[in-house]
Design a protein around this motif. Structure first.
Motif, PDB file in Angstrom:
ATOM      1  N   THR A  76       0.824  -1.207   0.000  1.00  0.00           N
ATOM      2  CA  THR A  76       0.000   0.000   0.000  1.00  0.00           C
ATOM      3  C   THR A  76       0.861   1.261   0.000  1.00  0.00           C
ATOM      4  OG1 THR A  76      -1.755  -1.143   1.154  1.00  0.00           O
ATOM      5  CG2 THR A  76      -1.739   1.242   1.337  1.00  0.00           C
ATOM      6  N   GLY A  77       0.470   2.201  -0.808  1.00  0.00           N
ATOM      7  CA  GLY A  77       1.168   3.477  -0.868  1.00  0.00           C
ATOM      8  C   GLY A  77       2.387   3.490  -1.768  1.00  0.00           C
ATOM      9  N   ASP A  78       2.701   2.392  -2.402  1.00  0.00           N
ATOM     10  CA  ASP A  78       3.856   2.338  -3.294  1.00  0.00           C
ATOM     11  C   ASP A  78       3.647   3.321  -4.445  1.00  0.00           C
ATOM     12  OD1 ASP A  78       6.312   0.512  -4.217  1.00  0.00           O
ATOM     13  OD2 ASP A  78       5.077   1.010  -5.956  1.00  0.00           O
ATOM     14  N   LEU A  79       4.577   4.229  -4.608  1.00  0.00           N
ATOM     15  CA  LEU A  79       4.453   5.281  -5.609  1.00  0.00           C
ATOM     16  C   LEU A  79       4.324   4.727  -7.024  1.00  0.00           C
ATOM     17  CD1 LEU A  79       4.307   8.293  -6.106  1.00  0.00           C
ATOM     18  CD2 LEU A  79       6.805   8.339  -6.147  1.00  0.00           C
ATOM     19  N   GLY A  80       5.070   3.691  -7.347  1.00  0.00           N
ATOM     20  CA  GLY A  80       4.975   3.089  -8.674  1.00  0.00           C
ATOM     21  C   GLY A  80       3.600   2.508  -8.933  1.00  0.00           C
ATOM     22  N   LEU A  81       3.025   1.873  -7.928  1.00  0.00           N
ATOM     23  CA  LEU A  81       1.684   1.313  -8.072  1.00  0.00           C
ATOM     24  C   LEU A  81       0.649   2.416  -8.268  1.00  0.00           C
ATOM     25  CD1 LEU A  81       1.678  -1.478  -5.313  1.00  0.00           C
ATOM     26  CD2 LEU A  81       2.072  -1.727  -7.775  1.00  0.00           C
ATOM     27  N   VAL A  82       0.756   3.477  -7.477  1.00  0.00           N
ATOM     28  CA  VAL A  82      -0.193   4.589  -7.589  1.00  0.00           C
ATOM     29  C   VAL A  82      -0.078   5.261  -8.953  1.00  0.00           C
ATOM     30  CG1 VAL A  82      -0.838   6.855  -6.657  1.00  0.00           C
ATOM     31  CG2 VAL A  82      -0.296   4.972  -5.104  1.00  0.00           C
ATOM     32  N   ARG A  83       1.136   5.464  -9.419  1.00  0.00           N
ATOM     33  CA  ARG A  83       1.323   6.086 -10.743  1.00  0.00           C
ATOM     34  C   ARG A  83       0.753   5.214 -11.864  1.00  0.00           C
ATOM     35  NH1 ARG A  83       7.445   8.422 -10.088  1.00  0.00           N
ATOM     36  NH2 ARG A  83       6.861  10.274  -8.901  1.00  0.00           N
ATOM     37  N   ALA A  84       1.026   3.917 -11.804  1.00  0.00           N
ATOM     38  CA  ALA A  84       0.508   3.017 -12.842  1.00  0.00           C
ATOM     39  C   ALA A  84      -1.021   2.982 -12.795  1.00  0.00           C
ATOM     40  CB  ALA A  84       1.075   1.621 -12.658  1.00  0.00           C
ATOM     41  N   ARG A  91      -6.845   9.186 -14.635  1.00  0.00           N
ATOM     42  CA  ARG A  91      -7.055  10.306 -13.726  1.00  0.00           C
ATOM     43  C   ARG A  91      -6.007  10.225 -12.631  1.00  0.00           C
ATOM     44  NH1 ARG A  91      -9.292   8.526  -9.026  1.00  0.00           N
ATOM     45  NH2 ARG A  91     -10.328   6.512  -9.102  1.00  0.00           N
ATOM     46  N   THR A  92      -5.799  11.302 -11.921  1.00  0.00           N
ATOM     47  CA  THR A  92      -4.864  11.290 -10.816  1.00  0.00           C
ATOM     48  C   THR A  92      -5.501  10.534  -9.655  1.00  0.00           C
ATOM     49  OG1 THR A  92      -3.964  13.418 -11.497  1.00  0.00           O
ATOM     50  CG2 THR A  92      -3.518  12.716  -9.231  1.00  0.00           C
ATOM     51  N   ALA A  93      -4.865   9.464  -9.265  1.00  0.00           N
ATOM     52  CA  ALA A  93      -5.383   8.632  -8.176  1.00  0.00           C
ATOM     53  C   ALA A  93      -4.476   8.769  -6.956  1.00  0.00           C
ATOM     54  CB  ALA A  93      -5.448   7.175  -8.617  1.00  0.00           C
ATOM     55  N   SER A  94      -5.058   8.568  -5.804  1.00  0.00           N
ATOM     56  CA  SER A  94      -4.291   8.587  -4.556  1.00  0.00           C
ATOM     57  C   SER A  94      -4.062   7.143  -4.103  1.00  0.00           C
ATOM     58  CB  SER A  94      -5.066   9.343  -3.475  1.00  0.00           C
ATOM     59  OG  SER A  94      -6.235   8.624  -3.123  1.00  0.00           O
ATOM     60  N   ALA A  95      -3.225   6.999  -3.089  1.00  0.00           N
ATOM     61  CA  ALA A  95      -3.009   5.666  -2.522  1.00  0.00           C
ATOM     62  C   ALA A  95      -4.323   5.112  -1.978  1.00  0.00           C
ATOM     63  CB  ALA A  95      -1.949   5.721  -1.436  1.00  0.00           C
ATOM     64  N   ALA A  96      -5.148   5.974  -1.394  1.00  0.00           N
ATOM     65  CA  ALA A  96      -6.450   5.533  -0.868  1.00  0.00           C
ATOM     66  C   ALA A  96      -7.361   5.051  -1.999  1.00  0.00           C
ATOM     67  CB  ALA A  96      -7.113   6.651  -0.085  1.00  0.00           C
ATOM     68  N   ASP A  97      -7.326   5.749  -3.143  1.00  0.00           N
ATOM     69  CA  ASP A  97      -8.105   5.309  -4.312  1.00  0.00           C
ATOM     70  C   ASP A  97      -7.670   3.904  -4.737  1.00  0.00           C
ATOM     71  OD1 ASP A  97      -9.423   7.786  -4.500  1.00  0.00           O
ATOM     72  OD2 ASP A  97      -7.926   8.578  -5.909  1.00  0.00           O
ATOM     73  N   LEU A  98      -6.371   3.718  -4.812  1.00  0.00           N
ATOM     74  CA  LEU A  98      -5.846   2.422  -5.232  1.00  0.00           C
ATOM     75  C   LEU A  98      -6.201   1.338  -4.219  1.00  0.00           C
ATOM     76  CD1 LEU A  98      -4.261   0.565  -7.077  1.00  0.00           C
ATOM     77  CD2 LEU A  98      -2.163   1.421  -6.008  1.00  0.00           C
ATOM     78  N   ASP A  99      -6.119   1.651  -2.937  1.00  0.00           N
ATOM     79  CA  ASP A  99      -6.471   0.662  -1.911  1.00  0.00           C
ATOM     80  C   ASP A  99      -7.930   0.230  -2.028  1.00  0.00           C
ATOM     81  OD1 ASP A  99      -3.959   0.556  -0.850  1.00  0.00           O
ATOM     82  OD2 ASP A  99      -4.400   1.886   0.837  1.00  0.00           O
ATOM     83  N   ARG A 100      -8.816   1.182  -2.289  1.00  0.00           N
ATOM     84  CA  ARG A 100     -10.230   0.833  -2.455  1.00  0.00           C
ATOM     85  C   ARG A 100     -10.414  -0.095  -3.650  1.00  0.00           C
ATOM     86  NH1 ARG A 100     -10.854   6.004  -0.509  1.00  0.00           N
ATOM     87  NH2 ARG A 100     -10.814   6.969  -2.571  1.00  0.00           N
ATOM     88  N   ARG A 101      -9.757   0.211  -4.741  1.00  0.00           N
ATOM     89  CA  ARG A 101      -9.862  -0.630  -5.932  1.00  0.00           C
ATOM     90  C   ARG A 101      -9.223  -2.001  -5.691  1.00  0.00           C
ATOM     91  NH1 ARG A 101     -12.973  -2.047  -9.932  1.00  0.00           N
ATOM     92  NH2 ARG A 101     -11.805  -2.593 -11.785  1.00  0.00           N
ATOM     93  N   ALA A 102      -8.061  -1.988  -5.034  1.00  0.00           N
ATOM     94  CA  ALA A 102      -7.334  -3.235  -4.781  1.00  0.00           C
ATOM     95  C   ALA A 102      -8.141  -4.187  -3.898  1.00  0.00           C
ATOM     96  CB  ALA A 102      -5.981  -2.942  -4.154  1.00  0.00           C
ATOM     97  N   ALA A 103      -9.010  -3.668  -3.077  1.00  0.00           N
ATOM     98  CA  ALA A 103      -9.847  -4.532  -2.231  1.00  0.00           C
ATOM     99  C   ALA A 103     -10.693  -5.478  -3.079  1.00  0.00           C
ATOM    100  CB  ALA A 103     -10.730  -3.687  -1.321  1.00  0.00           C
ATOM    101  N   THR A 104     -11.037  -5.059  -4.281  1.00  0.00           N
ATOM    102  CA  THR A 104     -11.849  -5.910  -5.164  1.00  0.00           C
ATOM    103  C   THR A 104     -11.015  -7.014  -5.823  1.00  0.00           C
ATOM    104  OG1 THR A 104     -11.564  -4.561  -7.157  1.00  0.00           O
ATOM    105  CG2 THR A 104     -13.372  -3.957  -5.672  1.00  0.00           C
ATOM    106  N   TRP A 105      -9.697  -6.927  -5.700  1.00  0.00           N
ATOM    107  CA  TRP A 105      -8.815  -7.916  -6.308  1.00  0.00           C
ATOM    108  C   TRP A 105      -8.444  -9.045  -5.348  1.00  0.00           C
ATOM    109  CZ3 TRP A 105      -5.285  -3.341  -7.903  1.00  0.00           C
ATOM    110  CH2 TRP A 105      -5.883  -2.625  -8.944  1.00  0.00           C
ATOM    111  N   ARG A 106      -8.920  -8.975  -4.109  1.00  0.00           N
ATOM    112  CA  ARG A 106      -8.612 -10.025  -3.123  1.00  0.00           C
ATOM    113  C   ARG A 106      -9.111 -11.367  -3.630  1.00  0.00           C
ATOM    114  NH1 ARG A 106      -7.019  -8.804   1.992  1.00  0.00           N
ATOM    115  NH2 ARG A 106      -6.979  -6.603   2.513  1.00  0.00           N
ATOM    116  N   PRO A 107      -8.442 -12.418  -3.406  1.00  0.00           N
ATOM    117  CA  PRO A 107      -7.208 -12.616  -2.638  1.00  0.00           C
ATOM    118  C   PRO A 107      -5.949 -12.635  -3.507  1.00  0.00           C
ATOM    119  CG  PRO A 107      -8.197 -14.747  -3.057  1.00  0.00           C
ATOM    120  CD  PRO A 107      -9.074 -13.701  -3.725  1.00  0.00           C
TER     121      PRO A 107
END
Length: 120
Positions: A76-84, A91-107
């Motif tokens: 979480t919060g990895d700059l490369g992940l957020v940029r990609a 659109r410009t996404a934040s680490a929180a945006d990515l975390d919300r989206r990543a929750a749907t990719w579990r497990p």
């Protein structure tokens, strides 16, 4: 113990050095009992790793993903992940945006991380 003295089957390969911390992990982990095993919950492994000096949440997630093979570990919060993700989302996404989206990719968030890093 110096990691270079371990047999190839008894060491991991990390590109980060935190003043000996990774050497300690390398020296202690070969049997799979200390930090992670397929049947040990990811959060328990992360909690054990962050108790080590010099290991924060990002580093613990990275170790869990790359060194221990946890498919759901997500740095979480990895700059490369957020940029990609920002590029993919167009659109410009934040680490929180990515975390919300990543929750749907579990497990399998770790596989998504690997893909995003390849696009960064």
């Amino acid at each position: 113990m110096d990691a270079s003295t371990l047999a190839p089957d008894d060491r991991w390969h990390f590109w980060i050095d935190r003043g000996g911390t990774f050497t300690d992990i390398v020296a202690k982990r070969p049997d799979g009992t200390l930090f992670g095993a397929p049947d040990r919950p990811l959060e328990a492994t992360i909690a054990a790793l962050v108790r080590l000096p010099g290991i924060g949440r990002w580093t613990a997630e990275y170790i869990a993903l790359r060194g221990l093979g946890y498919a759901d570990a997500f740095p979480t919060g990895d700059l490369g992940l957020v940029r990609a993700w920002s590029r993919l989302a167009r659109r410009t996404a934040s680490a929180a945006d990515l975390d919300r989206r990543a929750a749907t990719w579990r497990p399998y968030r770790g596989y998504a991380a690997m893909l995003l890093w390849s696009l960064a």
